[in-house]
Design an enzyme around this catalytic site. Structure first.
Site, PDB file in Angstrom:
ATOM      1  N   ASP A  51       0.840  -1.208   0.000  1.00 51.02           N
ATOM      2  CA  ASP A  51       0.000   0.000   0.000  1.00 51.02           C
ATOM      3  C   ASP A  51       0.875   1.258   0.000  1.00 51.02           C
ATOM      4  OD1 ASP A  51       0.908  -0.105   2.590  1.00 51.02           O
ATOM      5  OD2 ASP A  51      -1.066   0.049   3.543  1.00 51.02           O
ATOM      6  N   SER A  52       2.207   1.073   0.012  1.00 51.04           N
ATOM      7  CA  SER A  52       3.123   2.196  -0.177  1.00 51.04           C
ATOM      8  C   SER A  52       2.866   2.860  -1.527  1.00 51.04           C
ATOM      9  CB  SER A  52       4.579   1.722  -0.082  1.00 51.04           C
ATOM     10  OG  SER A  52       4.802   0.610  -0.921  1.00 51.04           O
ATOM     11  N   ASP A  90      -1.178  -6.397  -0.238  1.00 49.29           N
ATOM     12  CA  ASP A  90      -1.185  -5.706   1.050  1.00 49.29           C
ATOM     13  C   ASP A  90      -2.610  -5.219   1.349  1.00 49.29           C
ATOM     14  OD1 ASP A  90       0.053  -4.672   3.256  1.00 49.29           O
ATOM     15  OD2 ASP A  90       1.066  -3.029   2.222  1.00 49.29           O
ATOM     16  N   GLU A 188       9.506  -4.463  10.414  1.00 50.28           N
ATOM     17  CA  GLU A 188       9.907  -3.149   9.877  1.00 50.28           C
ATOM     18  C   GLU A 188      10.394  -2.205  10.975  1.00 50.28           C
ATOM     19  OE1 GLU A 188       7.114  -1.154   7.276  1.00 50.28           O
ATOM     20  OE2 GLU A 188       8.387   0.628   7.170  1.00 50.28           O
TER      21      GLU A 188
END
Ligand code: KIV
Length: 270
Positions: A51-52, A90, A188
């Site tokens: 979704d970046s 995602d 992350e």
């Protein structure tokens, strides 16, 4: 690509990824379209349709406004371009708030794309969602540590695992996700020591981003690693190319050639 594709290029499956833990580091990049997915096809073990894309491709400030429709559209494109890597969709913010919505939306992802798994952000507090998905035969990639979808509620992008208590929390998160059936976990923005503890605590692979070298694999956002996304560059991003510079310089050349009537020359004319 990995061990198995050095012989004959074969589709990467969940079993392939499980077997790689402790044997060979897993490579993963994001992709958002067929063009780049095709370029990555032979090289990486996994592709994340992250979704970046809401930031790098849609120009939004964060990932929170990404939608299921967007993620499905881009995953379809990626699946059209890449036949070999394991492809993960995602799940966007708000699409897995409760078990019913999560199963409904992830089922849609499976039905409308060829993604082999979905990713959701969250640790023990979302283990019930992971369990609901895996109970319904939907493979889940977990995501713990710094979680971009919760950046507003967490008060910003904060590195995790800086003290013993937080490391223990992260390890508990990872164990809860493993117990709930996740096949691997993205870790992350955590200190390397924390990522090591997490990786050693679970039998499923960990895939790090900004988590140091001790995870079972690495993931990077393609537009960051190739220097196309210029809004900011986190410390953990290694730029393997300066894509923005290449594009700018060559576009300038095109512009000059058009302005000077050098392009199209006879060679490019019917
Ligand atoms: O959306 C994304 O690209 C991600 C990666 C940062 C892991 O979640």
């Amino acid at each position: 690509m990995s061990i198995q594709t050095k012989k004959v290029a074969k589709k990467v499956t969940l079993t392939t990824i499980a077997k790689m833990k402790g044997v060979e580091p897993i490579t993963m990049v994001t992709a958002y379209d067929a063009l780049f997915a095709k370029l990555f096809n032979e090289e990486v073990d996994m592709i994340l349709v992250g979704d970046s894309l809401n930031m790098s491709f849609l120009g939004k400030e964060d990932t929170l406004s990404a939608t299921m429709n967007q993620m499905i559209y881009h995953t379809q494109a990626v699946c059209n371009g890449a036949s070999l890597p394991l492809i993960v969709l995602d799940m966007p913010f708000g699409s897995y708030t409760n078990e019913v919505d999560a199963v409904k939306n992830a089922t849609r992802a499976y039905q409308e794309t060829n993604a082999q798994a979905v990713k959701i952000e969250g640790g023990k507090e979302r283990a019930n969602i992971v369990k609901a998905l895996t109970d319904n035969s939907i493979a889940v990639l977990g995501h713990i540590g710094l979680m971009p979808q919760f950046v507003r509620s967490d008060g910003g992008y904060k590195v995790r695992g800086k003290d013993k208590t937080d490391i223990a929390n992260l390890v508990a998160d990872a164990k809860a996700l493993e117990e709930a059936g996740a096949f691997a976990i993205v870790v992350e923005g955590v200190k390397a020591e924390a990522a090591k503890a997490i990786t050693e605590a679970v039998t499923i692979p960990t895939i790090g981003i900004g988590a140091g070298v001790h995870t079972d694999g690495q993931v990077l956002v393609w537009s960051d690693m190739f220097g196309f996304f210029e809004a900011f560059k986190p410390k953990f991003v290694k730029q393997y190319a300066n894509g923005a510079k290449v594009i700018r310089e060559n576009l300038k050349q095109y512009k000059n050639e058009v302005k000077n009537r050098e392009f199209p020359s006879d060679k490019f004319t019917y």
